[in-house]
Each structure stands twice: as structure tokens, then as C-alpha cells.
Design an enzyme around this catalytic site. Structure first.
Site, PDB file in Angstrom:
ATOM      1  N   LYS A 280      -9.012  17.727 -51.192  1.00 36.13           N
ATOM      2  CA  LYS A 280      -9.044  17.528 -50.021  1.00 36.13           C
ATOM      3  C   LYS A 280      -7.201  17.559 -48.811  1.00 36.13           C
ATOM      4  CE  LYS A 280     -11.928  17.962 -47.238  1.00 36.13           C
ATOM      5  NZ  LYS A 280     -13.117  17.404 -47.040  1.00 36.13           N
TER       6      LYS A 280
ATOM      7  N   ASN B 119       1.190  -0.981   0.482  1.00 35.81           N
ATOM      8  CA  ASN B 119       0.395   0.428   0.114  1.00 35.81           C
ATOM      9  C   ASN B 119       0.538   0.926   0.071  1.00 35.81           C
ATOM     10  OD1 ASN B 119      -1.748  -1.870  -0.086  1.00 35.81           O
ATOM     11  ND2 ASN B 119      -2.741  -1.719   1.801  1.00 35.81           N
TER      12      ASN B 119
ATOM     13  N   SER C 266      -7.946  13.090 -48.269  1.00 40.61           N
ATOM     14  CA  SER C 266      -8.799  12.394 -48.395  1.00 40.61           C
ATOM     15  C   SER C 266      -9.366  10.892 -49.637  1.00 40.61           C
ATOM     16  CB  SER C 266     -10.307  13.076 -48.900  1.00 40.61           C
ATOM     17  OG  SER C 266     -11.656  11.973 -49.074  1.00 40.61           O
TER      18      SER C 266
ATOM     19  N   HIS D 277     -18.184  36.322 -30.457  1.00 36.92           N
ATOM     20  CA  HIS D 277     -19.180  35.772 -31.252  1.00 36.92           C
ATOM     21  C   HIS D 277     -19.022  34.864 -32.107  1.00 36.92           C
ATOM     22  CE1 HIS D 277     -21.424  37.291 -28.041  1.00 36.92           C
ATOM     23  NE2 HIS D 277     -20.739  38.487 -28.244  1.00 36.92           N
TER      24      HIS D 277
ATOM     25  N   GLU E 191      -7.826  18.235 -35.282  1.00 37.99           N
ATOM     26  CA  GLU E 191      -8.726  17.680 -35.164  1.00 37.99           C
ATOM     27  C   GLU E 191      -8.732  17.014 -34.068  1.00 37.99           C
ATOM     28  OE1 GLU E 191     -11.682  17.617 -39.162  1.00 37.99           O
ATOM     29  OE2 GLU E 191      -9.794  16.609 -39.100  1.00 37.99           O
TER      30      GLU E 191
ATOM     31  N   ASN F  67      -6.936  17.574 -45.201  1.00 41.00           N
ATOM     32  CA  ASN F  67      -7.637  17.771 -44.083  1.00 41.00           C
ATOM     33  C   ASN F  67      -6.328  18.036 -42.729  1.00 41.00           C
ATOM     34  OD1 ASN F  67     -10.234  17.562 -45.062  1.00 41.00           O
ATOM     35  ND2 ASN F  67      -9.905  14.930 -45.055  1.00 41.00           N
TER      36      ASN F  67
HETATM   37  N1  ARG Z   1      -1.642  -3.802  -7.432  1.00 43.26           N
HETATM   38  C1  ARG Z   1      -2.035  -2.450  -5.489  1.00 43.26           C
HETATM   39  C2  ARG Z   1      -2.411  -1.539  -6.703  1.00 43.26           C
HETATM   40  O1  ARG Z   1      -2.272  -1.106  -7.266  1.00 43.26           O
HETATM   41  C3  ARG Z   1      -0.898  -2.766  -4.803  1.00 43.26           C
HETATM   42  C4  ARG Z   1      -1.681  -2.671  -3.285  1.00 43.26           C
HETATM   43  C5  ARG Z   1      -2.150  -4.120  -3.135  1.00 43.26           C
HETATM   44  N2  ARG Z   1      -2.313  -3.639  -2.016  1.00 43.26           N
HETATM   45  C6  ARG Z   1      -3.413  -4.809  -1.641  1.00 43.26           C
HETATM   46  N3  ARG Z   1      -3.630  -4.405  -0.335  1.00 43.26           N
HETATM   47  N4  ARG Z   1      -3.295  -5.726  -2.509  1.00 43.26           N
HETATM   48  O2  ARG Z   1      -3.087  -0.176  -5.819  1.00 43.26           O
END
Ligand code: ARG
Length: 480
Positions: free
Chosen positions: A303, A130, A297, A176, A310, A305
Site C-alpha cells: 500500500k 471588554n 500500511s 455524475h 485524506e 496511501n
Molecule cells: N477573557 C475574557 C474574554 O475572552 C476577557 C473579557 C472579560 N470581560 C469581563 N467582563 N469578564 O472575553
């Protein structure tokens, strides 16, 4: 969801040891993960581009662990060797990415354990995926912001070159989409310069909030080990630490902030793109684009383009979508980390990639724009664009502005009826609208006179355009 055991692919029947190597959390589980679930939950297909940042983060983390006495020196040496080898394998395209190992983090950790044995298994001490993934994304985004800011500066330089070259070139300015007042082409281009400068400043602001270290937050609550977060932050070039572990692993507002900055930059590009498309249309004929920016085109041989502008206009929609995706994925998530956050990567990468490409192609396109002065001039002359100048002339002669406005409106109707511009009306006719009109009025009715008189900071006069270009160059050179 799982097919009957007899039909399961042999991969699912691999030994428990294999499973543990690929998915270090599998010890808690009584059966292998369903194949479909495996594919559904894996992110390695798109998060592998984080690998260089993941390795840098792991190296800094391992060095800190060793410096704090949490792992031994020999372990650190083995981890460093292993990670360097992995870096080489990935760069050379020799790394065996595997869906079994779910994401970039576990792929690298598995390989490290193959290479460094026990030491590899110690790397994850005092860390969680995490805080690891939040760190990787921040490192990646910091680089992306730097690259995008450099591209914005390059686009700015191209705009300044063109603005300087065409500081005195008169074109109609519109409100405008009706001809309003003459402006200089240089001044018009400088309007976009200002927009892109704000985009560059916005990203610099955003970078400050991106560049903070989540590592140390571990899963959500911090870690029981005596870690040194400042050391890791220094090694990775972060300006400081995320101050709260729950916030560090869960919020992606920094990515949303970036995406909103990217969306605004795409919005500015798409406004510019729209104008280039209009200007290139034979109905306007204001500019020519080199053939290398156009396509033909397959059915209409005549053309040419404007596909590039775009597409840039179209891709703005994509980046707005990325922003909305990120906002929506973050909305209503309870603290702390949720797997929803794995969905942050594709929109974030897409927003950055799309903006980079659009900026790079636009910088070239701007350099290639060739204005067609006669067409701009003819359009400016057709639209009574110096009517305000005539009113201002009358005001200078003592006529109250509202009366002057009224007199000029009648003069415009007369000119329209006679099929000429205001400057084409004889003096006697003009005098019929206001006795204050004299021979000197014609100087106020020329396009050049009109733009030259708007000479104050922010005005369209050629002299002001040159001053603005010089000031803007200094701003770019200051490098902030
Ligand atoms: N692949 C996960 C993500 O992108 C990594 C973290 C995963 N953490 C967990 N507790 N499963 O968030």
C-alpha cells in the site's frame, strides 16, 4: 462547590493583597473564588497567544492617554518600559503565566504592576477588558487573514505552474462521476484556481470589517475621559472605528464571517483532495504523488496511501464545526458583552490554524502531482467522451441538434456493442446513422480535436488555458 475551609489548598488562603493583584475585581467579593470556578472561567491557557497583540494595544492606549493628558509622561515611560520587558519575557518563554490571573490581559497587567508599580495600575484607565479583548482578537485575526491570503496566493501560483505545464494534456471530464467530455488537465486545475481566488477575495472583504477599532467602547457605554480613538486606530493600523460602543464590545460577526470564509476554503480544498484520492487510486491511476506525501500500511506491504489529501478532506469537517460553534455561541446573546464570548477564541484559532496548515501542505502537494497521460487518455477514450462532438459535427452539417443527438445515441450503442470507441466505427457504419456523415468526421472524434475546438474564454482548449494562466498571473501580481 467550595471544599471546607480546612481542606482548601493554601493558595486559596493567600492574602487579600495577592488576590487583588491577580484578580483586580476581587475587592467586591467576600471570599476567594472556588478553585473549580477559577479553572472553569480562566482562558489564559488558550488566549495567551494574543499576548503580542494585547501589548501592542496597551502601548497604543497608554500613549493616547498620555497625549490626552489623562496619565502623566513618567507613567507612560514606566508603562512602555514594563510592557517591552514583558514582551521579551514572553518571547523568551520566561513569563510566569498564572491561572490565578484568569486571562492574558490580567496576567500582563499584573506583571506590569510588579514592574511599573502605580503606573501599571493606571494603564486600565478609560478601558475595559471588554474593548481590550475585542481589539486583541481583531488584531490577531487581521494577521491571520494576511497570512492565509498569502498562502492562498502561493497555492494559486503552484496551480498555475501545473496548469501551464499541462495545458494540452487530455483527460476525461466527468459529470455524475461518469466520463462526460474530454478536458485538459490544465483547465481542470484552473477550476480550483478560480475557487481559491474567490476565497482570497472573500477574506479581503472580511478584513475590511475586521480592521476597525473597538477600544474606547470601554465596558459597553464608552468612557467619561477625553480619549482620542482616532489616534489609537492610527497607531494600530485600523482603517476606522467601531461606530457603536455596545456593538463594539459584543458582536463577533467578524469572526463568524472569517470562519465562514475559512470553511469555504476548506470545502474547496476537500473537493480537490477527494479528486486527488480518486486519481491516485489504481482504478483511475491518473496521477502519482511523490512518496513524501504518502504513507504505507502497517499490515499490507503493497500500500501507498494518500494520507495528506485524506486528512485535508477530514479537517474540512473540523472547520465547519468551528463555524457552527461560533454561530451558536453568538446566537441569542443580549447586548452587550457576555462571557460567552470568551468561547470565541478556540474555534477561531482552530479554524485559522487548520486552514493555514492545509493550504501550506496542499501548495506543496500540487507542485508534486505527476499526471499519467496514458491512463487519462485511455479513460477518456473508453467513455465515448466525444459523442457531443459528433452531434455538433452533424449540426454543422445542417442536422437539427435533437436529431443529431438521437443519431449519435444510436452510434454509441453500436460502438458499445462492438467494443470500440466512436472513432473505431467504420465510415460505412457511421453513415448508417446519418447520411450527413462524411470522411471528415474522424477529425471531430479525436480527443485533441474535441478540446481544441472549445476555444472561447472559459473553454478547455489548450490555447485558452494558456491565456487564462497569463491573465491569472497578472491578477496575482496585482496583489489585491
Ligand atoms: N477573557 C475574557 C474574554 O475572552 C476577557 C473579557 C472579560 N470581560 C469581563 N467582563 N469578564 O472575553
Amino acid at each position: 462547590m467550595a471544599p471546607p475551609a480546612s481542606k482548601r489548598p493554601s493558595r486559596a488562603r493567600r492574602s487579600r493583597a495577592d488576590a487583588a493583584a491577580a484578580r483586580p475585581w476581587s475587592g467586591r467579593f467576600g471570599e476567594p473564588v472556588d478553585e473549580l470556578v477559577k479553572r472553569f472561567t480562566a482562558s489564559v491557557e488558550f488566549d495567551r497567544r494574543l499576548a503580542p497583540y494585547d501589548i501592542a494595544g496597551s502601548l497604543a492606549h497608554a500613549r493616547m492617554l498620555a497625549a490626552c493628558g489623562i496619565i502623566g509622561k513618567a507613567d507612560l515611560a514606566a508603562i512602555e518600559r514594563g510592557l517591552e520587558q514583558i514582551r521579551g519575557e514572553i518571547a523568551a518563554g520566561r513569563f510566569a503565566w498564572s491561572l490565578d490571573a484568569e486571562d492574558v490581559h490580567l496576567n500582563i497587567e499584573r506583571r506590569l504592576t510588579e514592574l511599573a508599580g502605580e503606573a501599571g495600575k493606571r494603564l486600565h484607565t478609560a478601558r475595559s477588558r471588554n474593548d481590550q479583548v475585542a481589539t486583541d482578537v481583531r488584531l490577531w485575526l487581521r494577521d491571520a487573514i494576511d497570512a492565509i491570503r498569502a498562502l492562498l496566493a502561493k497555492l494559486g501560483e503552484r496551480l498555475l505552474e501545473q496548469a501551464e505545464r499541462h495545458a494540452a494534456l487530455v483527460m476525461p471530464g466527468f459529470t455524475h462521476l461518469q466520463v462526460a467530455q474530454p478536458v485538459t488537465f490544465g483547465h481542470h486545475l484552473l477550476a480550483y484556481f478560480e475557487m481559491f481566488e474567490r476565497d482570497r477575495a472573500r477574506l479581503a472583504e472580511c478584513r475590511k470589517r475586521v480592521n476597525l477599532l473597538p477600544l474606547g467602547a470601554a465596558a459597553l457605554a464608552g468612557t467619561t475621559f477625553p480619549i482620542d480613538r482616532e489616534r489609537v486606530a492610527r497607531e494600530l493600523g485600523f482603517d476606522g472605528l467601531c461606530a457603536n460602543s455596545l456593538d463594539a464590545v459584543s458582536d463577533r460577526d467578524f469572526a463568524i464571517e472569517f470562519a465562514s470564509g475559512a470553511a469555504l476554503a476548506m470545502l474547496h480544498l476537500s473537493r480537490f483532495a477527494e479528486e486527488v484520492v480518486l486519481w491516485m487510486s489504481p482504478r483511475f491511476g491518473f496521477v502519482r504523488l511523490p512518496d513524501r506525501f504518502c504513507t504505507g500500511s502497517s499490515i499490507m506491504p503493497q500500500k501507498k496511501n494518500p494520507d495528506v489529501p485524506e486528512l485535508v478532506r477530514g479537517k474540512a469537517g473540523r472547520v465547519f464545526g468551528d463555524l457552527v460553534a461560533l454561530l451558536t455561541l453568538m446566537k441569542a446573546q443580549p447586548l452587550a458583552y457576555n462571557k460567552d464570548n470568551q468561547e470565541d477564541k478556540e474555534p477561531l484559532f482552530d479554524a485559522a490554524d487548520t486552514l493555514k496548515d492545509a493550504l501550506a501542505v496542499f501548495a506543496e502537494l500540487v507542485a508534486g502531482i505527476e499526471p499519467v497521460p496514458q491512463a487519462m487518455r485511455a479513460a477518456a477514450l473508453e467513455g465515448f467522451s466525444t459523442a457531443t462532438d459528433l452531434a455538433d459535427y452533424l449540426v454543422r452539417k445542417g442536422v437539427p441538434f435533437r436529431d443529431a443527438h438521437e443519431a449519435v445515441a444510436r452510434a454509441v450503442r453500436e460502438a458499445e456493442a462492438s467494443g470500440c470507441d466512436l472513432g473505431g466505427l467504420p465510415l460505412a457504419v457511421l453513415k448508417g446513422f446519418s447520411a450527413a456523415i462524411g470522411e471528415d468526421v474522424y477529425a471531430s472524434l479525436t480527443l485533441e480535436g474535441s478540446v481544441a475546438r472549445r476555444s472561447h474564454p472559459g473553454g478547455t482548449a489548450p490555447e485558452q488555458v494558456k491565456t487564462a494562466v497569463a491573465r491569472a498571473r497578472k491578477r496575482l501580481a496585482a496583489g489585491d
